[in-house]
Design a protein around this motif. Structure first.
Motif, PDB file in Angstrom:
ATOM      1  N   LEU A  44       7.372  -5.025   7.442  1.00 13.81           N
ATOM      2  CA  LEU A  44       7.144  -5.576   6.201  1.00 13.81           C
ATOM      3  C   LEU A  44       5.613  -5.474   5.653  1.00 13.81           C
ATOM      4  N   MET A  45       4.870  -5.868   6.527  1.00 15.34           N
ATOM      5  CA  MET A  45       3.449  -6.074   6.034  1.00 15.34           C
ATOM      6  C   MET A  45       2.662  -5.375   6.940  1.00 15.34           C
ATOM      7  N   PRO A  46       2.801  -4.048   7.330  1.00 21.08           N
ATOM      8  CA  PRO A  46       1.717  -3.652   8.330  1.00 21.08           C
ATOM      9  C   PRO A  46       0.095  -3.438   7.877  1.00 21.08           C
ATOM     10  N   GLY A  47      -0.516  -3.911   8.644  1.00 18.83           N
ATOM     11  CA  GLY A  47      -1.930  -3.986   8.468  1.00 18.83           C
ATOM     12  C   GLY A  47      -2.421  -5.453   8.132  1.00 18.83           C
ATOM     13  N   THR A  48      -1.631  -6.361   8.244  1.00 17.36           N
ATOM     14  CA  THR A  48      -1.846  -7.585   7.771  1.00 17.36           C
ATOM     15  C   THR A  48      -2.798  -8.291   8.463  1.00 17.36           C
ATOM     16  N   THR A  49      -4.132  -8.914   8.047  1.00 20.93           N
ATOM     17  CA  THR A  49      -4.995  -9.845   8.782  1.00 20.93           C
ATOM     18  C   THR A  49      -5.474 -10.794   8.215  1.00 20.93           C
ATOM     19  N   TRP A  60      -6.745 -16.023  -5.945  1.00 21.18           N
ATOM     20  CA  TRP A  60      -6.955 -16.030  -4.416  1.00 21.18           C
ATOM     21  C   TRP A  60      -6.755 -14.720  -3.917  1.00 21.18           C
ATOM     22  N   ARG A  61      -6.752 -13.658  -5.006  1.00 13.88           N
ATOM     23  CA  ARG A  61      -6.689 -12.121  -4.159  1.00 13.88           C
ATOM     24  C   ARG A  61      -5.681 -12.092  -3.712  1.00 13.88           C
ATOM     25  N   VAL A  62      -4.315 -12.582  -3.893  1.00 16.51           N
ATOM     26  CA  VAL A  62      -3.105 -12.468  -3.216  1.00 16.51           C
ATOM     27  C   VAL A  62      -2.439 -11.246  -2.949  1.00 16.51           C
ATOM     28  N   THR A  63      -1.957 -11.022  -1.643  1.00 14.84           N
ATOM     29  CA  THR A  63      -1.916  -9.471  -1.163  1.00 14.84           C
ATOM     30  C   THR A  63      -0.435  -9.232  -0.798  1.00 14.84           C
ATOM     31  N   ASN A  64       0.332 -10.509  -0.618  1.00 15.65           N
ATOM     32  CA  ASN A  64       1.528 -10.477  -0.411  1.00 15.65           C
ATOM     33  C   ASN A  64       2.563 -11.809  -0.691  1.00 15.65           C
ATOM     34  N   SER A 112      -4.714  -6.809  -6.334  1.00 13.20           N
ATOM     35  CA  SER A 112      -4.750  -7.123  -4.829  1.00 13.20           C
ATOM     36  C   SER A 112      -3.261  -6.915  -4.178  1.00 13.20           C
ATOM     37  N   LEU A 113      -2.309  -7.132  -5.005  1.00 13.39           N
ATOM     38  CA  LEU A 113      -0.860  -6.994  -4.206  1.00 13.39           C
ATOM     39  C   LEU A 113      -0.856  -5.708  -3.487  1.00 13.39           C
ATOM     40  N   ARG A 114      -0.181  -5.870  -2.422  1.00 12.44           N
ATOM     41  CA  ARG A 114       0.132  -4.702  -1.637  1.00 12.44           C
ATOM     42  C   ARG A 114       1.535  -4.801  -1.153  1.00 12.44           C
ATOM     43  N   HIS A 115       2.123  -5.920  -0.828  1.00 16.71           N
ATOM     44  CA  HIS A 115       3.440  -6.095  -0.465  1.00 16.71           C
ATOM     45  C   HIS A 115       4.288  -7.237  -1.181  1.00 16.71           C
ATOM     46  N   VAL A 116       4.982  -6.907  -2.289  1.00 13.54           N
ATOM     47  CA  VAL A 116       5.959  -7.765  -2.859  1.00 13.54           C
ATOM     48  C   VAL A 116       7.404  -7.563  -2.166  1.00 13.54           C
ATOM     49  N   ILE A 117       7.609  -8.477  -1.309  1.00 10.77           N
ATOM     50  CA  ILE A 117       8.948  -8.469  -0.477  1.00 10.77           C
ATOM     51  C   ILE A 117      10.089  -9.411  -1.070  1.00 10.77           C
TER      52      ILE A 117
END
Length: 545
Positions: free
Chosen positions: A212-217, A266-270, A294-299
């Motif tokens: 779902l969120m590859p590359g999450t850190t 907060w520069r939310v990414t997912n 900033s969003l990369r994954h809206v699941i």
């Protein structure tokens, strides 16, 4: 050997293989990123080190009051830092987290307390009636902790302060030791406690991060727009495993303006949500006022997303949508449709309507009524096996016998696979109705109706009919400023679906009833139609004296 909650009757035989206690993911985050922000709620923030210390302190407080591995802890609370922490408190003790939907009634929560065998209750101060009802129905509840000042129990933050610097030993756990009773109601009957285990959930964390969120850190941030008691809680557990900052909405009601402002701040990414909330987010005017680059994954999960809503969201957000299909019993891990496969335009080679392919380590099979696998393109029940499948329903051998067949978990959903293994959901088996001897799957007609420019939402269900056995009834919600009547809707549909699939009646509501998690439920729609006197369509004949 660590004591564990009783194994679910009829479920999988317990394993004695030692695994990581799930609370260790919080400890890992605190060790590697101690002074970085782990949780945001309004203007308050907590670092990973602070969260870990608070969990240690509350675990020590509960241990001092006799809470031991296997005890079930009922939690009735809105999204807040204490609800977030309580998951890890229970895990660290080897106890079982039993969260409720805070919108449930006192009677409903009391049933969950009784059915789970809870001996401890953590409850927000806004819900004294829930405490009273739970104690009356579940006399095993011997300890109540209040979140905030209340007239019941000891106060949560006071206990954390009193036990600051203390830590209960992290309980050793085996693969099949329960960690979470995930209550799932399905379409009928009382809620059932799906038993989630430490070993299973370690796989789920890995699977979520992989698919779902590859590359999450730790540089990512996640916005919570759903109650942490269910799917959003599973999502946040995966975030903690990568030290991702979690951002909560300040209130207990969805606020589109605040949500988009928090994404920008907060520069939310997912984020994780359900299709109806994605629709509300992307139709809210604030989506155009705030930076969401900033969003990369809206699941999204919990229900299929209608194609027209999907297209609108893609136009607003770009290719960031990620869909997964899965039930609470499989912790969402059945299929995934990643962002790069969400296409805006229909055309050759585009699999419009699919919910994706099998999750890593999971297998899907379409079966007929006798449990035989059917071929590509053939409709049947969606069945699944793999490490994300739960251990079984707690103390419910009848439900376990119905839900498992030859090792496959039966989802109760209908669908088909194409030749390449992409899954298409037709609907719930309980949603299908038979009109004039033909099977009707409402979703197909709902998709067609949503193409009408005046229709915002629709739900179709089957109801008894003297002539045809069953017929469809549609409930529509119109877009603001639009006008439409029953005759116009049916005339518009006539050349788009077969006649037997046409609803017999169309009703119009200002809004469709939704669950506490934002999902449209056919059961609630039916109840509302009955309450308004729209059903039954055919009234019993009056018998004269």
């Amino acid at each position: 050997m660590t004591p564990a909650a009783p194994a679910p009757k009829g479920g999988v035989a317990p394993s004695s293989r030692r695994v990581m206690n799930l609370s260790h993911v919080l400890r890992q985050a605190a060790r590697r990123h101690r002074d970085e922000i782990g949780l945001v709620w309004g203007e308050r923030t907590w670092t990973w080190a602070e969260l870990d210390r608070r969990v240690d302190a509350m675990a020590a407080a509960l241990a001092a009051r006799g809470v031991t591995p296997g005890d079930r802890v009922l939690v009735q609370a809105k999204n807040c830092n204490q609800l977030f922490e309580s998951m890890f408190v229970c895990f660290r003790l080897g106890a079982v987290w039993v969260p409720t939907n805070f919108r449930q009634t006192p009677g409903e929560v009391a049933y969950l307390g009784q059915a789970s065998g809870a001996s401890v209750m953590i409850c927000h101060s806004d819900f004294p009636d829930h405490v009273a009802a739970a104690r009356a129905a579940a006399p095993a509840i011997r300890l109540v902790i209040a979140i905030g000042p209340a007239g019941f129990g000891e106060e949560y933050d006071a206990l954390v302060a009193a036990h600051a610097g203390q830590a209960a030993p992290t309980a050793p756990v085996a693969y099949d030791d329960p960690c979470w009773f995930f209550f799932t109601s399905g379409t009928t009957g009382r809620p059932k406690a799906a038993v989630l285990t430490h070993g299973q959930m370690a796989f789920v964390i890995t699977n979520h991060l992989c698919d779902l969120m590859p590359g999450t850190t730790h540089r990512d941030a996640s916005l919570v727009v759903a109650p942490l008691s269910h799917g959003a809680g599973i999502h946040q557990l995966a975030q903690v495993a990568r030290a991702v900052k979690t951002v909560l909405l300040t209130g207990d009601r969805f606020d589109g303006e605040e949500a988009w402002a928090l994404v920008a701040r907060w520069r939310v990414t997912n984020m994780f949500t359900v299709p109806t909330i994605v629709k509300m987010l992307t139709e809210h005017p604030a989506v155009d006022r705030h930076d969401h680059a900033s969003l990369r994954h809206v699941i999204y999960a919990g229900a299929p997303m209608y194609r027209e809503d999907q297209k609108h969201a893609l136009r607003k957000l770009g290719k960031v949508l990620v869909q997964y299909f899965g039930l609470g019993e499989v912790t969402g891990n059945i299929t995934v449709l990643p962002a790069h496969l969400h296409e805006l335009e229909d055309g050759p080679g585009i699999r419009a309507g699919t919910c994706g392919y099998e999750r890593t380590g999971m297998q899907v099979q379409i079966q007929d009524a006798d449990g035989r696998e059917v071929g590509p393109g053939e409709t049947g029940e969606i069945c699944v096996c793999g490490p994300a499948v739960f251990a079984g329903y707690y103390d419910n051998p009848e439900a376990n016998a119905k839900s498992f067949r030859d090792g496959w978990f039966r989802t109760g959903d209908l669908g088909h696979l194409d030749a390449e293994g992409y899954l298409f959901i037709t609907g719930r088996a309980s949603d299908m109705y038979i009109s004039g001897g033909s099977n009707v799957y409402p979703r197909e007609t709902e998709e067609k109706m949503l193409k009408h420019p005046a229709v915002a939402e629709v739900a179709i269900l089957g109801v008894p009919d003297r002539t045809w056995g069953e017929v469809g009834v549609a409930v529509c919600v119109l877009r603001p400023g639009q006008a439409l009547n029953e005759r116009e809707v049916l005339a518009w549909l006539e050349d788009q679906v077969s006649r037997y699939k046409l609803p017999k009646r169309v009703f119009f509501f200002d809004e469709l009833p939704k669950s506490g998690y934002g999902k449209i439920t056919k059961k609630a729609v039916r109840a509302e139609l009955e309450a308004r006197g729209c059903l039954p369509l055919e009234r019993p004949a009056q018998v004269s004296a």
